[in-house]
Design a protein around this motif. Structure first.
Motif, mmCIF file in Angstrom:
data_model
loop_
_atom_site.group_PDB
_atom_site.id
_atom_site.type_symbol
_atom_site.label_atom_id
_atom_site.label_comp_id
_atom_site.label_asym_id
_atom_site.label_seq_id
_atom_site.Cartn_x
_atom_site.Cartn_y
_atom_site.Cartn_z
ATOM 1 N N GLU A 82 49.791 -35.971 119.889
ATOM 2 C CA GLU A 82 48.761 -36.347 121.116
ATOM 3 C C GLU A 82 47.434 -35.160 120.401
ATOM 4 O OE1 GLU A 82 48.166 -38.772 123.423
ATOM 5 O OE2 GLU A 82 50.035 -40.002 123.157
ATOM 6 N N SER A 83 47.719 -35.061 119.410
ATOM 7 C CA SER A 83 47.071 -33.077 118.866
ATOM 8 C C SER A 83 45.721 -33.831 118.243
ATOM 9 C CB SER A 83 48.362 -31.946 118.128
ATOM 10 O OG SER A 83 47.999 -33.269 116.847
ATOM 11 N N ALA A 84 45.250 -32.855 117.722
ATOM 12 C CA ALA A 84 43.853 -32.893 117.445
ATOM 13 C C ALA A 84 44.304 -32.827 115.645
ATOM 14 C CB ALA A 84 42.881 -31.532 117.237
ATOM 15 N N PHE A 85 45.479 -33.360 114.907
ATOM 16 C CA PHE A 85 45.927 -33.714 113.246
ATOM 17 C C PHE A 85 45.236 -35.212 112.956
ATOM 18 C CE2 PHE A 85 48.455 -30.331 114.285
ATOM 19 C CZ PHE A 85 48.459 -29.560 112.994
ATOM 20 N N ASP A 86 44.388 -34.487 111.915
ATOM 21 C CA ASP A 86 43.351 -36.161 112.040
ATOM 22 C C ASP A 86 44.955 -37.151 111.425
ATOM 23 O OD1 ASP A 86 41.106 -36.133 112.331
ATOM 24 O OD2 ASP A 86 41.224 -34.340 111.756
ATOM 25 N N ARG A 87 45.291 -36.191 110.112
ATOM 26 C CA ARG A 87 46.044 -36.540 109.635
ATOM 27 C C ARG A 87 47.494 -36.224 108.837
ATOM 28 N NH1 ARG A 87 43.049 -37.191 105.252
ATOM 29 N NH2 ARG A 87 43.928 -35.378 103.908
ATOM 30 N N VAL A 88 49.136 -36.492 109.361
ATOM 31 C CA VAL A 88 50.279 -36.157 109.084
ATOM 32 C C VAL A 88 51.188 -36.483 107.944
ATOM 33 C CG1 VAL A 88 52.087 -35.918 110.868
ATOM 34 C CG2 VAL A 88 50.112 -36.217 111.885
ATOM 35 N N TYR A 89 51.642 -35.781 107.311
ATOM 36 C CA TYR A 89 53.014 -35.384 106.172
ATOM 37 C C TYR A 89 53.741 -35.711 107.122
ATOM 38 C CZ TYR A 89 48.435 -35.188 103.083
ATOM 39 O OH TYR A 89 47.193 -35.498 102.999
ATOM 40 N N LEU A 90 54.954 -36.461 106.784
ATOM 41 C CA LEU A 90 56.814 -36.564 107.319
ATOM 42 C C LEU A 90 56.940 -36.943 105.416
ATOM 43 C CD1 LEU A 90 55.527 -39.243 110.229
ATOM 44 C CD2 LEU A 90 55.778 -37.048 109.802
ATOM 45 N N LEU A 98 54.607 -44.345 115.899
ATOM 46 C CA LEU A 98 54.500 -44.279 116.461
ATOM 47 C C LEU A 98 53.224 -42.832 116.213
ATOM 48 C CD1 LEU A 98 54.507 -42.654 119.592
ATOM 49 C CD2 LEU A 98 56.166 -40.748 118.517
ATOM 50 N N LEU A 99 53.455 -42.255 114.990
ATOM 51 C CA LEU A 99 51.586 -41.240 114.900
ATOM 52 C C LEU A 99 50.651 -42.496 114.735
ATOM 53 C CD1 LEU A 99 53.022 -38.302 112.806
ATOM 54 C CD2 LEU A 99 52.008 -38.453 115.239
ATOM 55 N N GLN A 100 51.293 -43.369 114.069
ATOM 56 C CA GLN A 100 50.248 -44.344 113.581
ATOM 57 C C GLN A 100 48.925 -45.249 114.442
ATOM 58 O OE1 GLN A 100 50.471 -48.045 111.080
ATOM 59 N NE2 GLN A 100 49.291 -46.587 109.604
ATOM 60 N N ALA A 101 50.538 -45.905 115.240
ATOM 61 C CA ALA A 101 49.670 -45.830 116.863
ATOM 62 C C ALA A 101 49.165 -44.747 117.773
ATOM 63 C CB ALA A 101 51.087 -46.562 118.002
ATOM 64 N N LYS A 102 49.745 -43.646 117.569
ATOM 65 C CA LYS A 102 48.194 -42.893 118.145
ATOM 66 C C LYS A 102 46.952 -42.340 117.427
ATOM 67 C CE LYS A 102 50.447 -41.819 122.045
ATOM 68 N NZ LYS A 102 50.221 -42.487 123.326
ATOM 69 N N GLY A 103 47.011 -43.246 116.315
ATOM 70 C CA GLY A 103 45.399 -42.707 115.371
ATOM 71 C C GLY A 103 45.390 -41.976 114.814
ATOM 72 N N LYS A 104 46.586 -41.895 114.300
ATOM 73 C CA LYS A 104 46.983 -40.573 113.112
ATOM 74 C C LYS A 104 47.270 -41.477 111.749
ATOM 75 C CE LYS A 104 47.327 -37.346 115.886
ATOM 76 N NZ LYS A 104 45.663 -36.820 116.591
ATOM 77 N N GLU A 105 46.149 -40.749 110.612
ATOM 78 C CA GLU A 105 46.746 -41.484 109.049
ATOM 79 C C GLU A 105 48.027 -40.651 108.911
ATOM 80 O OE1 GLU A 105 43.656 -40.739 106.331
ATOM 81 O OE2 GLU A 105 45.375 -40.784 104.511
ATOM 82 N N VAL A 106 48.777 -41.472 108.503
ATOM 83 C CA VAL A 106 50.466 -40.798 108.006
ATOM 84 C C VAL A 106 50.180 -41.239 106.343
ATOM 85 C CG1 VAL A 106 52.701 -41.021 108.059
ATOM 86 C CG2 VAL A 106 50.698 -41.612 110.228
ATOM 87 N N VAL A 107 51.512 -40.158 105.676
ATOM 88 C CA VAL A 107 51.395 -39.773 104.493
ATOM 89 C C VAL A 107 53.197 -39.973 104.303
ATOM 90 C CG1 VAL A 107 50.620 -38.945 102.457
ATOM 91 C CG2 VAL A 107 49.675 -39.632 103.901
ATOM 92 N N VAL A 161 63.255 -32.461 115.802
ATOM 93 C CA VAL A 161 62.025 -32.475 115.362
ATOM 94 C C VAL A 161 60.909 -34.505 116.323
ATOM 95 C CG1 VAL A 161 61.751 -34.376 112.974
ATOM 96 C CG2 VAL A 161 63.271 -32.006 113.200
ATOM 97 N N LEU A 162 61.952 -35.292 116.884
ATOM 98 C CA LEU A 162 61.309 -35.826 117.373
ATOM 99 C C LEU A 162 60.663 -35.516 118.269
ATOM 100 C CD1 LEU A 162 64.793 -37.943 117.695
ATOM 101 C CD2 LEU A 162 62.955 -38.494 116.671
ATOM 102 N N ALA A 163 61.135 -34.348 119.167
ATOM 103 C CA ALA A 163 59.888 -33.890 120.239
ATOM 104 C C ALA A 163 58.618 -33.084 120.164
ATOM 105 C CB ALA A 163 60.764 -32.737 120.837
ATOM 106 N N PHE A 164 59.147 -32.392 118.597
ATOM 107 C CA PHE A 164 57.436 -31.738 117.709
ATOM 108 C C PHE A 164 56.455 -33.345 118.194
ATOM 109 C CE2 PHE A 164 55.591 -30.924 113.562
ATOM 110 C CZ PHE A 164 54.484 -29.694 114.711
ATOM 111 N N TYR A 165 57.008 -33.969 116.952
ATOM 112 C CA TYR A 165 56.579 -35.116 116.702
ATOM 113 C C TYR A 165 55.572 -35.990 117.823
ATOM 114 C CZ TYR A 165 56.855 -33.869 111.782
ATOM 115 O OH TYR A 165 56.669 -33.669 110.952
ATOM 116 N N ASP A 166 56.273 -36.105 119.014
ATOM 117 C CA ASP A 166 55.805 -36.834 120.063
ATOM 118 C C ASP A 166 54.582 -35.860 120.611
ATOM 119 O OD1 ASP A 166 57.874 -38.639 120.331
ATOM 120 O OD2 ASP A 166 58.796 -37.741 121.893
#
Length: 290
Positions: free
Chosen positions: A26-34, A56-65, A17-22
């Motif tokens: 760096e991916s093309a996703f704009d928003r990530v649900y966790l 981590l995701l927020q620091a990379k510019g992703k919106e997180v929910v 899980v941790l490796a996946f979200y790392d």
């Protein structure tokens, strides 16, 4: 049009899980649900660890929910849903009406997932009065049904509601109080030995003719074929849809997101539905077909 990654529906080991979200960072996703939405016994990651991924995701510019459990069966699960809703840092997607209640009570924007049964503009209007900001179309509804809802929302004067469409992945069809994976391993639900972790993309079920029928994932029943309506992104855009949700069952989801983002950037088509994929519900037909 945003590209979003739905919550991970399958039970993967913590390191995976941790490796996946790392990589998602760096991916093309704009928003990530966790978060865990299927079974409260899946505790490879605790809430604090989900929050660390969110940061981590927020620091990379992703919106997180953060997403909440879909089927609440115990007081302890209700308490966990309340804790997620009160995290104070990230928006929350409600996957049942208990979470809607907590979010509305706290006076924060309400976001609903595909398992909240909102089949009409009038139903959306009720939740809009309680702070509904975004909703996900139930997976079994068609494009024509969606367009009729969008027109009716305008007639009701609701112009600020964001619509997201589940566009790729195994369709989450139903949830049960029983655990099918535990039963498949001849175990009771209470003593399941976390069997789901042995099948990273669920257990496929087929008809007697050998055709894909369902995918079993703990208490969850998913489609047997992967939904793919990515080629509909322009039609969705014209109808006012604001985001397309992709649901991952392998790391290939990162390549799928890249392909969709590339098509959107160029304003071009994307590969249509392939063999062993499905798109029937979107066309108003049986969901299993393609």
């Amino acid at each position: 049009m945003q590209i979003t990654l739905g919550p991970l529906l399958f039970f993967w080991p913590k390191a995976e899980v941790l490796a996946f979200y790392d990589k998602v960072a760096e991916s093309a996703f704009d928003r990530v649900y966790l978060g865990e939405v299927v079974c409260s016994k899946r505790r490879e990651l605790k809430l604090d660890e989900w929050l660390n991924i969110a940061k981590l995701l927020q620091a990379k510019g992703k919106e997180v929910v953060l997403s909440t459990l879909t089927l609440i069966e115990a007081e302890s699960e209700l308490a966990q849903v309340s804790k997620v809703c009160e995290n104070g840092a990230f928006a929350v997607e409600a996957n049942d009406m208990a979470a809607v209640h907590y979010l509305a009570k706290a006076g924060v924007p309400v976001i609903t997932g595909p398992s909240v049964n909102l089949y009409s503009a009038e139903a959306l209007q009720v939740l809009h009065r309680s702070g509904l900001k975004r909703w996900v179309l139930p997976v079994e509804l068609s494009f024509d049904h969606l367009k009729s809802i969008m027109v009716r929302l305008q007639e009701l004067g609701i112009n600020d509601l964001e619509t997201e469409v589940f566009s790729y992945g195994y369709l989450p069809l139903a949830y049960s109080a029983r655990c099918f994976t535990a039963r498949a391993h001849e175990l009771s639900k209470d003593s399941c030995e976390f069997s789901c972790i042995k099948t990273s993309a669920g257990i496929p079920l087929a008809t007697q003719e050998g055709d894909a029928l369902f995918t079993i994932n703990g208490i969850q029943t998913l489609s047997g074929s992967c939904l793919n309506i990515l080629d509909q992104w322009q039609a969705m855009d014209s109808a006012g849809v604001k985001a397309m949700r992709l649901s991952g069952h392998s790391e290939n989801i990162l390549n799928v997101a890249d392909e969709l983002a590339h098509a959107m950037a160029l304003g071009s088509d994307i590969m249509t539905c392939e063999n062993r994929e499905c798109n029937g519900y979107w066309a108003g037909k049986p969901g299993i077909i393609y």
